[in-house]
Scaffold this motif. Sequence first.
Motif, PDB file in Angstrom:
ATOM      1  N   GLY A  32      13.326  20.849 -74.854  1.00  0.00           N
ATOM      2  CA  GLY A  32      12.206  19.962 -75.134  1.00  0.00           C
ATOM      3  C   GLY A  32      11.669  20.067 -76.548  1.00  0.00           C
ATOM      4  O   GLY A  32      10.839  19.256 -76.946  1.00  0.00           O
ATOM      5  N   GLY A  75      18.382  20.603 -77.874  1.00  0.00           N
ATOM      6  CA  GLY A  75      18.974  20.817 -76.550  1.00  0.00           C
ATOM      7  C   GLY A  75      19.214  19.487 -75.840  1.00  0.00           C
ATOM      8  O   GLY A  75      20.211  19.295 -75.149  1.00  0.00           O
ATOM      9  N   PRO A 114      25.897  24.579 -72.667  1.00  0.00           N
ATOM     10  CA  PRO A 114      27.011  25.524 -72.554  1.00  0.00           C
ATOM     11  C   PRO A 114      28.358  24.809 -72.399  1.00  0.00           C
ATOM     12  O   PRO A 114      29.371  25.268 -72.926  1.00  0.00           O
ATOM     13  CB  PRO A 114      26.674  26.327 -71.294  1.00  0.00           C
ATOM     14  N   THR A 135      17.597  31.327 -72.838  1.00  0.00           N
ATOM     15  CA  THR A 135      17.235  30.254 -71.913  1.00  0.00           C
ATOM     16  C   THR A 135      16.011  30.702 -71.103  1.00  0.00           C
ATOM     17  O   THR A 135      15.644  31.878 -71.119  1.00  0.00           O
ATOM     18  CB  THR A 135      18.422  29.923 -70.982  1.00  0.00           C
TER      19      THR A 135
HETATM   20  O1  KG4 Z   1      14.768  27.078 -73.443  1.00  0.00           O
HETATM   21  P1  KG4 Z   1      15.487  26.333 -72.387  1.00  0.00           P
HETATM   22  O2  KG4 Z   1      16.172  27.123 -71.299  1.00  0.00           O
HETATM   23  O3  KG4 Z   1      14.533  25.331 -71.656  1.00  0.00           O
HETATM   24  C1  KG4 Z   1      13.543  24.607 -72.335  1.00  0.00           C
HETATM   25  O4  KG4 Z   1      12.443  25.189 -72.543  1.00  0.00           O
HETATM   26  O5  KG4 Z   1      13.844  23.460 -72.694  1.00  0.00           O
HETATM   27  O6  KG4 Z   1      16.536  25.394 -73.118  1.00  0.00           O
HETATM   28  C2  KG4 Z   1      17.410  24.587 -72.383  1.00  0.00           C
HETATM   29  C3  KG4 Z   1      18.290  23.824 -73.341  1.00  0.00           C
HETATM   30  C4  KG4 Z   1      19.142  22.777 -72.652  1.00  0.00           C
HETATM   31  O7  KG4 Z   1      19.051  21.569 -73.369  1.00  0.00           O
HETATM   32  C5  KG4 Z   1      20.530  23.388 -72.735  1.00  0.00           C
HETATM   33  O8  KG4 Z   1      21.562  22.415 -72.759  1.00  0.00           O
HETATM   34  C6  KG4 Z   1      20.464  24.148 -74.038  1.00  0.00           C
HETATM   35  O9  KG4 Z   1      19.172  24.724 -74.033  1.00  0.00           O
HETATM   36  N1  KG4 Z   1      21.485  25.202 -74.119  1.00  0.00           N
HETATM   37  C7  KG4 Z   1      22.484  25.204 -75.016  1.00  0.00           C
HETATM   38  C8  KG4 Z   1      23.283  26.342 -74.714  1.00  0.00           C
HETATM   39  N2  KG4 Z   1      22.731  26.976 -73.644  1.00  0.00           N
HETATM   40  C9  KG4 Z   1      21.617  26.260 -73.295  1.00  0.00           C
HETATM   41  N3  KG4 Z   1      22.775  24.363 -76.021  1.00  0.00           N
HETATM   42  C10 KG4 Z   1      23.860  24.633 -76.760  1.00  0.00           C
HETATM   43  N4  KG4 Z   1      24.695  25.680 -76.529  1.00  0.00           N
HETATM   44  C11 KG4 Z   1      24.448  26.549 -75.518  1.00  0.00           C
HETATM   45  N5  KG4 Z   1      25.258  27.576 -75.304  1.00  0.00           N
END
Ligand code: KG4
Length: 345
Positions: free
Chosen positions: A139, A164, A182, A298
């Motif tokens: 977000g 993200g 991921p 995450t």
């Molecule tokens: O911090 P988070 O768990 O939740 C929020 O507060 O939004 O972040 C989730 C975001 C998702 O959009 C997910 O696709 C992204 O982090 N994400 C990644 C990876 N692991 C999680 N984006 C790119 N590469 C990754 N390995």
Amino acid sequence: MTLVLGIESSCDETAAALVTDGRDILAQAIASQEEEHSPYGGVVPEIAARAHAERLAPLIERVLAEAGKTLHDCDAIAATAGPGLIGGVMVGLVTAKALAMASDKPLMAVNHLEGHALSPRLADANLQFPYALLLVSGGHCQILRVEGVGKYQRLATTIDDALGEAFDKTAKILGLGYPGGPAVEKLALAGDPRTVPLPRPLLKSKEPHFSFAGLKSAVLRAHDAGQHGDADIAASFQQAALDCILDRTRRALSTMAPVSALVVAGGVAANQTIRGGLEGLAGEFGLPFTAPPLMLCTDNAAMIAWAGVERMAAGFEPDPLDLKARPRWPLDPDAEPARGAGVKA
Ligand code: KG4
Ligand code: ZN
């Protein structure tokens, strides 16, 4: 020893953790809602709130049992009070209020973004304020100067999509399902990042902010044109995103007052290519680079408990039991709104 129970429920992870002021995570549990949301290709707020309501209490019981503790051993109950999907936030906050009331312990309401922002200090006892933070999640996409607990200067934010979100949308376009980050990272390993010409929005721009909407649309066009394989598109997307991140962070570091380190946090900080790129950038500025371990990147409750520990140590008062959950809650309320809707600010 200070012991804090942390509760997280702002998006699609239900989580509880017990953390001490000595940086020990005594126990933590996360229930992901991937299965519930994946048929819809994204998080459905109503389904998320209901799942949090079903799972949170047993999860807290489990964490206490694993650590051999009871509520009475805790010095405070910390819960995410925003920003996030309001139904889920309310489930976590109301649960925390009930526990605080029943056990006569203080309630510490935590800004979810502060949880991410301070999470690197849970993992790294040597990380001192002030540090430069790239906060990249589903977000949010911000560059902050973290000056102390509760003291944040926001230098940049996104004028459209969060990073993200761009990963998740790319995953959707490539049929990789949800959550996409991921999956895109994994597929990118099999591709060549130089094959698909994609834009780098706001590269070298004088304004400090991020933009990813144009990149996402270009991914859609490249996919529909059918001239490139999915792995090459994933790799080229990830490279374009990294180029934007490095350019914007370089700009921020050149204009920011001195800092002790460059730090990345939030879900996208789990991405190895992005971590590697930022480590190189920190080197350009002679700064150490810190990224929390993947499980603290995450969403998790250990970072919420830790933010509670930090807030108590910094002398913040407990929060009242009539505190409202906040769907929006900027870390730096004085930051100038970015061009565009400013919705993600
Ligand atoms: O911090 P988070 O768990 O939740 C929020 O507060 O939004 O972040 C989730 C975001 C998702 O959009 C997910 O696709 C992204 O982090 N994400 C990644 C990876 N692991 C999680 N984006 C790119 N590469 C990754 N390995
Ligand atoms: Zn988050």
